[in-house]
Design an enzyme around this catalytic site. Structure first.
Site, PDB file in Angstrom:
ATOM      1  N   LYS A  85       0.841  -1.242  -0.009  1.00 12.67           N
ATOM      2  CA  LYS A  85      -0.009  -0.052  -0.101  1.00 12.67           C
ATOM      3  C   LYS A  85       0.733   1.137  -0.087  1.00 12.67           C
ATOM      4  O   LYS A  85       2.092   0.996   0.411  1.00 12.67           O
ATOM      5  CB  LYS A  85      -0.872   0.039   1.254  1.00 12.67           C
ATOM      6  CG  LYS A  85      -0.139  -0.018   2.422  1.00 12.67           C
ATOM      7  CD  LYS A  85      -1.036  -0.191   3.710  1.00 12.67           C
ATOM      8  CE  LYS A  85      -0.120  -0.330   4.941  1.00 12.67           C
ATOM      9  NZ  LYS A  85      -0.945  -0.775   6.216  1.00 12.67           N
ATOM     10  N   TYR A 311      15.987  31.527   4.051  1.00 14.83           N
ATOM     11  CA  TYR A 311      14.877  32.407   4.239  1.00 14.83           C
ATOM     12  C   TYR A 311      14.877  32.700   5.907  1.00 14.83           C
ATOM     13  O   TYR A 311      15.355  32.058   6.685  1.00 14.83           O
ATOM     14  CB  TYR A 311      13.719  31.662   4.205  1.00 14.83           C
ATOM     15  CG  TYR A 311      13.217  31.488   2.742  1.00 14.83           C
ATOM     16  CD1 TYR A 311      12.754  32.590   1.944  1.00 14.83           C
ATOM     17  CD2 TYR A 311      12.877  30.242   2.229  1.00 14.83           C
ATOM     18  CE1 TYR A 311      12.426  32.574   0.802  1.00 14.83           C
ATOM     19  CE2 TYR A 311      12.541  30.299   0.662  1.00 14.83           C
ATOM     20  CZ  TYR A 311      12.215  31.387   0.098  1.00 14.83           C
ATOM     21  OH  TYR A 311      11.518  31.219  -1.265  1.00 14.83           O
TER      22      TYR A 311
END
Ligand SMILES: *Cc1c(COP(=O)(O)O)cnc(C)c1O
Length: 416
Positions: A85, A311
């Site tokens: 999965k 940043y």
């Protein structure tokens, strides 16, 4: 050989590499095959470097090794279901399924019907269980020979209606019992109704009965797990007696196999361990690393004391520094929390600490004391740091790290 118009022979790997022109290949699938001694891995490295891409390398030998490790703890007749999965825990679903097609794997487990359809379209014929099927997908599941987990009377009735409409008979279904996880599954007081629905019904056939352990990795909850196992044994026996069937029974996931092998019943469901991550430290030592996330240095620069990196000026250089910029960021699935000196990458076998904030597509690392140049490789995770180490530092679990790696990261599968 003259019969092949596009055949170009080279005497050695080096000869091929020196003749190879960058950009001769684009959007192609390339099979590199040969004995280890010919060093064809150099060709792979070369092809990858030319594209300057971030890759998640999947070691298929390690997958096989890990499968065999868990099998060695089981009885030879115990069946194995491999959980693929969520794109095989981020490691590729049909590629893993294909790689295991020569091993004894009895079932594949997916979460949604779409994942099962993708396996069928890739030519995988192994039986597939869909763990959380939605009724809108029942018709497609029948068309692709995918077997549903049945967790409620409402769902069973809806599936029986589709079976009737499609003229199915004895279609394999898998009954899920809720023995304590409290996610999906029939509870004890619903068994009666389940038996009524299934009795004398030949549209569907109970192929397996199973349950899921909530805490198989937690020694503190050993008694709770044993209670779940006890309930599973008794409720499944009740069903088998009433329905006069003898289906496959299964309850163990990876940690269950490791900690409660006495409850292996007829099958186990192996997930995270196959991908090289055990929840227990000793267990981990027996496993091999499957995924290595790599990228390359795009640019190196010198920074003066007091200058900032990234940043919001979250990192100020305390002295002269050299930093390297890597083309991988949080949009690739690397958590922002791993930046600002919490995490590191490995460059030429040395730790390069992540300086400043991780951006969407890039990050900067400290290479002041590392001998490296632009174009060199950086390991984001693999042998060091490991996903376990990352998960611990980030307050999460390896499952989340692995399944978060974005689909834009190319997966490269190799086998020795
Ligand atoms: C995901 C899953 C597993 C596998 O669990 P791991 O801890 O990864 O081994 C087993 N059974 C069910 C029902 C699952 O959803």
């Amino acid at each position: 050989m003259a019969d092949f118009p596009n055949f170009f022979p080279y005497k050695t790997t080096q000869e091929f590499l020196s003749h190879y022109k960058a950009g001769s290949f684009e959007n192609e699938t390339i099979l590199v095959k040969g004995a280890r001694s010919f060093r064809f891995d150099e060709i792979v490295v070369f092809l990858e470097e030319k594209t300057h891409e971030t890759v998640l390398e999947i070691n298929l030998n390690a997958i096989t090794h890990n499968l065999n490790f868990y099998k060695s703890r089981l009885k030879p007749e115990t069946k194995v279901m491999v959980m693929v999965k969520a794109f095989g825990y981020g490691s590729g679903s049909y590629e893993i399924a294909k790689a295991l097609s020569h091993q004894k794997v009895d079932y594949l487990g997916v979460a949604f019907a779409d994942e099962g359809i993708a396996l069928r379209n890739a030519g995988i014929n192994t039986p597939v269980i869909v763990m959380n099927p939605e009724s809108s997908a029942f018709a497609a599941m029948a068309a692709y020979n995918l077997e549903p987990e049945i967790y409620s009377a409402r769902e069973l009735k809806a599936f029986i209606a589709v079976a009737q409409q499609k003229n199915l008979s004895n279609y394999p279904i898998h009954i899920k019992l809720d023995t304590g996880m409290h996610r999906l599954g029939f509870q004890e007081n619903q068994l009666e109704e389940l038996i009524e629905l299934l009795k004398n019904n030949n549209l569907v056939s109970v192929k397996s009965i199973f349950s899921h352990l909530s805490s198989s990795d937690m020694p503190d909850y050993r008694d709770f797990t044993l209670d779940q196992i006890g309930k599973f044994e008794s409720w499944s026996e009740q069903l088998m007696e009433a329905l006069e069937t003898n289906p496959i029974r299964h309850i163990l996931n990876t940690s269950g196999i490791y900690n409660f092998p006495q409850a292996q019943f007829d099958m186990v469901r192996l997930g995270i361990g196959l991908y090289g991550v055990g929840n227990d430290e000793t267990e981990r030592k027996s496993l091999e690393t499957v995924g290595t996330l790599k990228t390359v240095i795009l640019q190196i620069k010198d920074i003066e004391p007091g200058e900032s990196i990234g940043y919001s000026r979250r990192f100020i250089a305390p002295g002269k520094m050299r930093i390297a910029t890597l083309p991988i960021g949080y949009a690739d699935g690397i958590r922002r929390g791993w930046g600002n000196e919490k995490g590191y990458v490995t460059i030429n076998n040395k730790r390069a600490v992540i300086t400043g904030t991780i951006s969407m597509d890039m990050m900067m690392v400290d290479v002041t004391d590392i001998d490296c140049k632009e174009g060199d490789r950086a390991v984001i995770f693999g042998a060091s740091p490991t996903v376990v180490e990352m998960a611990e530092a980030l307050g999460t679990i390896p499952y989340e790290i692995l399944t978060s790696i974005s689909q834009r990261v190319k997966r490269v599968f190799y086998k020795e």
